[in-house]
Write a protein that holds these residues in place. Sequence first.
Motif, PDB file in Angstrom:
ATOM      1  N   LEU A  94      15.356  97.232  60.967  1.00 24.76           N
ATOM      2  CA  LEU A  94      14.101  97.973  61.206  1.00 24.76           C
ATOM      3  C   LEU A  94      12.897  97.112  60.834  1.00 24.76           C
ATOM      4  O   LEU A  94      11.905  97.041  61.564  1.00 24.76           O
ATOM      5  N   ILE A  95      12.987  96.456  59.686  1.00 23.93           N
ATOM      6  CA  ILE A  95      11.857  95.645  59.219  1.00 23.93           C
ATOM      7  C   ILE A  95      11.589  94.497  60.193  1.00 23.93           C
ATOM      8  O   ILE A  95      10.440  94.204  60.525  1.00 23.93           O
ATOM      9  N   ARG A  96      12.644  93.859  60.687  1.00 23.26           N
ATOM     10  CA  ARG A  96      12.458  92.738  61.618  1.00 23.26           C
ATOM     11  C   ARG A  96      11.902  93.197  62.970  1.00 23.26           C
ATOM     12  O   ARG A  96      11.284  92.408  63.678  1.00 23.26           O
ATOM     13  N   LYS A  97      12.164  94.445  63.316  1.00 22.47           N
ATOM     14  CA  LYS A  97      11.621  94.968  64.594  1.00 22.47           C
ATOM     15  C   LYS A  97      10.154  95.341  64.462  1.00 22.47           C
ATOM     16  O   LYS A  97       9.464  95.549  65.445  1.00 22.47           O
ATOM     17  N   ASN A  98       9.697  95.496  63.236  1.00 22.65           N
ATOM     18  CA  ASN A  98       8.313  95.907  62.998  1.00 22.65           C
ATOM     19  C   ASN A  98       7.399  94.684  63.176  1.00 22.65           C
ATOM     20  O   ASN A  98       7.523  93.707  62.441  1.00 22.65           O
ATOM     21  N   PRO A  99       6.486  94.697  64.153  1.00 22.19           N
ATOM     22  CA  PRO A  99       5.680  93.504  64.430  1.00 22.19           C
ATOM     23  C   PRO A  99       4.884  93.016  63.217  1.00 22.19           C
ATOM     24  O   PRO A  99       4.617  91.814  63.092  1.00 22.19           O
ATOM     25  N   VAL A 100       4.536  93.926  62.309  1.00 22.09           N
ATOM     26  CA  VAL A 100       3.756  93.514  61.125  1.00 22.09           C
ATOM     27  C   VAL A 100       4.620  92.643  60.195  1.00 22.09           C
ATOM     28  O   VAL A 100       4.132  91.722  59.548  1.00 22.09           O
ATOM     29  N   CYS A 101       5.916  92.924  60.168  1.00 24.69           N
ATOM     30  CA  CYS A 101       6.813  92.259  59.196  1.00 24.69           C
ATOM     31  C   CYS A 101       7.700  91.192  59.838  1.00 24.69           C
ATOM     32  O   CYS A 101       8.355  90.422  59.115  1.00 24.69           O
ATOM     33  N   LYS A 156       7.767  88.277  61.062  1.00 23.98           N
ATOM     34  CA  LYS A 156       7.846  86.855  60.726  1.00 23.98           C
ATOM     35  C   LYS A 156       7.668  86.584  59.234  1.00 23.98           C
ATOM     36  O   LYS A 156       7.503  85.436  58.817  1.00 23.98           O
ATOM     37  N   LYS A 157       7.688  87.636  58.440  1.00 29.25           N
ATOM     38  CA  LYS A 157       7.414  87.469  57.004  1.00 29.25           C
ATOM     39  C   LYS A 157       8.702  87.170  56.225  1.00 29.25           C
ATOM     40  O   LYS A 157       9.804  87.303  56.746  1.00 29.25           O
ATOM     41  N   ILE A 158       8.517  86.788  54.958  1.00 27.61           N
ATOM     42  CA  ILE A 158       9.679  86.544  54.092  1.00 27.61           C
ATOM     43  C   ILE A 158      10.336  87.901  53.807  1.00 27.61           C
ATOM     44  O   ILE A 158       9.643  88.853  53.447  1.00 27.61           O
ATOM     45  N   VAL A 159      11.648  87.985  53.991  1.00 26.77           N
ATOM     46  CA  VAL A 159      12.368  89.202  53.580  1.00 26.77           C
ATOM     47  C   VAL A 159      13.557  88.764  52.713  1.00 26.77           C
ATOM     48  O   VAL A 159      14.503  88.140  53.204  1.00 26.77           O
ATOM     49  N   VAL A 160      13.448  89.060  51.439  1.00 28.92           N
ATOM     50  CA  VAL A 160      14.477  88.665  50.474  1.00 28.92           C
ATOM     51  C   VAL A 160      15.381  89.863  50.224  1.00 28.92           C
ATOM     52  O   VAL A 160      14.897  90.972  49.998  1.00 28.92           O
ATOM     53  N   THR A 161      16.689  89.620  50.272  1.00 38.77           N
ATOM     54  CA  THR A 161      17.648  90.717  50.223  1.00 38.77           C
ATOM     55  C   THR A 161      18.641  90.605  49.065  1.00 38.77           C
ATOM     56  O   THR A 161      19.522  89.752  49.102  1.00 38.77           O
ATOM     57  N   PRO A 162      18.476  91.465  48.053  1.00 31.95           N
ATOM     58  CA  PRO A 162      19.540  91.596  47.043  1.00 31.95           C
ATOM     59  C   PRO A 162      20.596  92.581  47.567  1.00 31.95           C
ATOM     60  O   PRO A 162      20.540  92.971  48.732  1.00 31.95           O
ATOM     61  N   GLY A 163      21.524  92.978  46.725  1.00 34.95           N
ATOM     62  CA  GLY A 163      22.571  93.890  47.194  1.00 34.95           C
ATOM     63  C   GLY A 163      23.561  93.121  48.049  1.00 34.95           C
ATOM     64  O   GLY A 163      24.100  93.654  49.020  1.00 34.95           O
ATOM     65  N   ILE A 164      23.808  91.868  47.681  1.00 37.23           N
ATOM     66  CA  ILE A 164      24.725  91.023  48.451  1.00 37.23           C
ATOM     67  C   ILE A 164      26.091  91.004  47.770  1.00 37.23           C
ATOM     68  O   ILE A 164      26.188  90.732  46.573  1.00 37.23           O
ATOM     69  N   ARG A 165      27.119  91.316  48.528  1.00 38.13           N
ATOM     70  CA  ARG A 165      28.468  91.316  47.981  1.00 38.13           C
ATOM     71  C   ARG A 165      29.421  90.631  48.946  1.00 38.13           C
ATOM     72  O   ARG A 165      29.684  91.151  50.044  1.00 38.13           O
ATOM     73  N   PRO A 166      29.930  89.446  48.569  1.00 38.60           N
ATOM     74  CA  PRO A 166      30.959  88.831  49.403  1.00 38.60           C
ATOM     75  C   PRO A 166      32.131  89.802  49.534  1.00 38.60           C
ATOM     76  O   PRO A 166      32.326  90.644  48.644  1.00 38.60           O
ATOM     77  N   ARG A 167      32.862  89.701  50.644  1.00 36.83           N
ATOM     78  CA  ARG A 167      34.008  90.593  50.855  1.00 36.83           C
ATOM     79  C   ARG A 167      34.921  90.589  49.636  1.00 36.83           C
ATOM     80  O   ARG A 167      35.075  89.549  48.995  1.00 36.83           O
ATOM     81  N   ASN A 168      35.477  91.711  49.298  1.00 35.00           N
ATOM     82  CA  ASN A 168      36.406  91.861  48.160  1.00 35.00           C
ATOM     83  C   ASN A 168      35.761  91.747  46.787  1.00 35.00           C
ATOM     84  O   ASN A 168      36.454  91.633  45.787  1.00 35.00           O
TER      85      ASN A 168
END
Length: 231
Positions: free
Chosen positions: A161-168, A170-182
């Motif tokens: 959704l954020i990437r589809k929003n023209p305002v956002c 091309k901006k930096i989007v940092v994503t926590p909540g990262i979990r490798p499989r298992n």
Amino acid sequence: MSIEDKIIVALDLESCEKALSLVERLGGHANFFKIGLGLIGKGGLELASEIKTRGYKVFLDLKLFDISNTVENAVSGLCDANFDFLTVQGDPHVIEAAVKGRSSSSTKILAVTFLTSLDRGDLDQNLIKPGEIQSLTDKRAEKAILAGADGVIASPKELQLIRKNPVCAKKIVVTPGIRPRNSSIDDQKRVATPSEALRLGASHIVVGRPICQAEDPLVAYKEIEKEISPD
Ligand code: C5P
């Protein structure tokens, strides 16, 4: 951007000594480290400067929130060291004050939308208006960027959704909540694997416990690097 610059290792350890040992263990592989509130009362700012002096990128994750004058003063002091990223809460008045305080420093101001450990039930508890968390996050991200933020922090579930929003877009989007499989989800609620998050549009991913608490953090780091490397 290099793969090493996309993976931010959250130094969520009990002491600065342990955090510095982890930086040294990952040295030559990892290039971007995050220092957060857990280390601030234990010399975390000095550690951040030390890591910066050693040539690494530093993300100071303080999630600042206060009246405008106080935020401006806080950011002004923190930006002298030219850390790479600094977080503030995504309220427009906070961002405007942070951008003023940053002045000519190269530090990027990133806005926290909603913590990745929250779900709709938590937003209800905090009296946040009804609506799906994804669309509320997108709106909060848009307001933050319009107030002058260089980017936002959001969970993998809101990236599209954020990437589809023209305002956002091309901006930096940092994503926590990262979990490798298992790996264990711990207290996070809105999670994705490293490759999913990047595919959905994250510019950077933040990985804490899956690396810090691994039997061998370097092996865990290299596995993530391998997962997201182009074949
Ligand atoms: O251990 P884990 O990978 O869950 O660590 C995630 C890191 O990202 C923690 O340092 C946490 O403070 C931070 N963070 C987050 N959610 C946000 C912003 C930062 O989990 N919205």
